[in-house]
Design a protein around this motif. Sequence first.
Motif, PDB file in Angstrom:
ATOM      1  N   HIS A   1       0.850  -1.188   0.000  1.00 25.44           N
ATOM      2  CA  HIS A   1       0.000   0.000   0.000  1.00 25.44           C
ATOM      3  C   HIS A   1       0.886   1.238   0.000  1.00 25.44           C
ATOM      4  O   HIS A   1       1.907   1.292   0.683  1.00 25.44           O
ATOM      5  CB  HIS A   1      -0.888   0.038   1.248  1.00 25.44           C
ATOM      6  CG  HIS A   1      -1.989  -0.973   1.224  1.00 25.44           C
ATOM      7  ND1 HIS A   1      -2.944  -1.016   0.239  1.00 25.44           N
ATOM      8  CD2 HIS A   1      -2.285  -1.982   2.056  1.00 25.44           C
ATOM      9  CE1 HIS A   1      -3.773  -1.996   0.472  1.00 25.44           C
ATOM     10  NE2 HIS A   1      -3.396  -2.620   1.578  1.00 25.44           N
ATOM     11  N   SER A   2       0.452   2.251  -0.745  1.00 22.92           N
ATOM     12  CA  SER A   2       1.219   3.501  -0.792  1.00 22.92           C
ATOM     13  C   SER A   2       1.126   4.236   0.549  1.00 22.92           C
ATOM     14  O   SER A   2       0.239   3.998   1.359  1.00 22.92           O
ATOM     15  CB  SER A   2       0.701   4.397  -1.910  1.00 22.92           C
ATOM     16  OG  SER A   2      -0.594   4.852  -1.586  1.00 22.92           O
TER      17      SER A   2
ATOM     18  N   ALA B   1      -1.999   6.700   5.010  1.00 29.80           N
ATOM     19  CA  ALA B   1      -2.293   7.914   5.756  1.00 29.80           C
ATOM     20  C   ALA B   1      -3.779   8.257   5.697  1.00 29.80           C
ATOM     21  O   ALA B   1      -4.363   8.711   6.688  1.00 29.80           O
ATOM     22  CB  ALA B   1      -1.463   9.075   5.220  1.00 29.80           C
ATOM     23  N   LEU B   2      -4.433   8.043   4.551  1.00 30.80           N
ATOM     24  CA  LEU B   2      -5.859   8.317   4.435  1.00 30.80           C
ATOM     25  C   LEU B   2      -6.666   7.383   5.330  1.00 30.80           C
ATOM     26  O   LEU B   2      -7.656   7.794   5.929  1.00 30.80           O
ATOM     27  CB  LEU B   2      -6.319   8.167   2.986  1.00 30.80           C
ATOM     28  CG  LEU B   2      -5.944   9.296   2.042  1.00 30.80           C
ATOM     29  CD1 LEU B   2      -6.307   8.944   0.610  1.00 30.80           C
ATOM     30  CD2 LEU B   2      -6.628  10.583   2.457  1.00 30.80           C
ATOM     31  N   ARG B   3      -6.246   6.157   5.450  1.00 30.50           N
ATOM     32  CA  ARG B   3      -6.938   5.214   6.308  1.00 30.50           C
ATOM     33  C   ARG B   3      -6.782   5.606   7.779  1.00 30.50           C
ATOM     34  O   ARG B   3      -7.696   5.467   8.579  1.00 30.50           O
ATOM     35  CB  ARG B   3      -6.408   3.797   6.087  1.00 30.50           C
ATOM     36  CG  ARG B   3      -7.176   2.738   6.866  1.00 30.50           C
ATOM     37  CD  ARG B   3      -6.606   1.356   6.680  1.00 30.50           C
ATOM     38  NE  ARG B   3      -5.326   1.230   7.356  1.00 30.50           N
ATOM     39  CZ  ARG B   3      -4.171   0.987   6.751  1.00 30.50           C
ATOM     40  NH1 ARG B   3      -4.109   0.873   5.432  1.00 30.50           N
ATOM     41  NH2 ARG B   3      -3.063   0.870   7.440  1.00 30.50           N
ATOM     42  N   ARG B   4      -5.625   6.123   8.130  1.00 30.76           N
ATOM     43  CA  ARG B   4      -5.347   6.468   9.525  1.00 30.76           C
ATOM     44  C   ARG B   4      -5.769   7.890   9.901  1.00 30.76           C
ATOM     45  O   ARG B   4      -5.566   8.300  11.036  1.00 30.76           O
ATOM     46  CB  ARG B   4      -3.851   6.327   9.791  1.00 30.76           C
ATOM     47  CG  ARG B   4      -3.370   4.904   9.740  1.00 30.76           C
ATOM     48  CD  ARG B   4      -1.897   4.836  10.004  1.00 30.76           C
ATOM     49  NE  ARG B   4      -1.428   3.475   9.903  1.00 30.76           N
ATOM     50  CZ  ARG B   4      -0.166   3.124   9.821  1.00 30.76           C
ATOM     51  NH1 ARG B   4       0.780   4.046   9.830  1.00 30.76           N
ATOM     52  NH2 ARG B   4       0.183   1.863   9.741  1.00 30.76           N
ATOM     53  N   SER B   5      -6.334   8.640   8.975  1.00 29.06           N
ATOM     54  CA  SER B   5      -6.630  10.051   9.238  1.00 29.06           C
ATOM     55  C   SER B   5      -7.652  10.241  10.347  1.00 29.06           C
ATOM     56  O   SER B   5      -7.673  11.281  10.999  1.00 29.06           O
ATOM     57  CB  SER B   5      -7.112  10.733   7.969  1.00 29.06           C
ATOM     58  OG  SER B   5      -8.354  10.198   7.568  1.00 29.06           O
TER      59      SER B   5
END
Length: 62
Positions: A8-9, A14-18
């Motif tokens: 995963h990039s 980061a979007l998942r963890r935002s």
Amino acid sequence: MPNPKRRHSKRRTALRRSHDFLTAGSLSICPNCQEKKLPHRACAKCGEYKGRAVLETKEAVS
């Protein structure tokens, strides 16, 4: 168990963890009764907003 085919990039991670670091909303103090309330809303205890009564409460009625 299946393994991921590709990595995963950093952006996707980061979007998942935002949403992991959300903070609690701010509270303000009612100038009339000194209770905590949400900003820009009438006080639930005394029923006042911007210095005038806008809600009927049990304390205001009795």
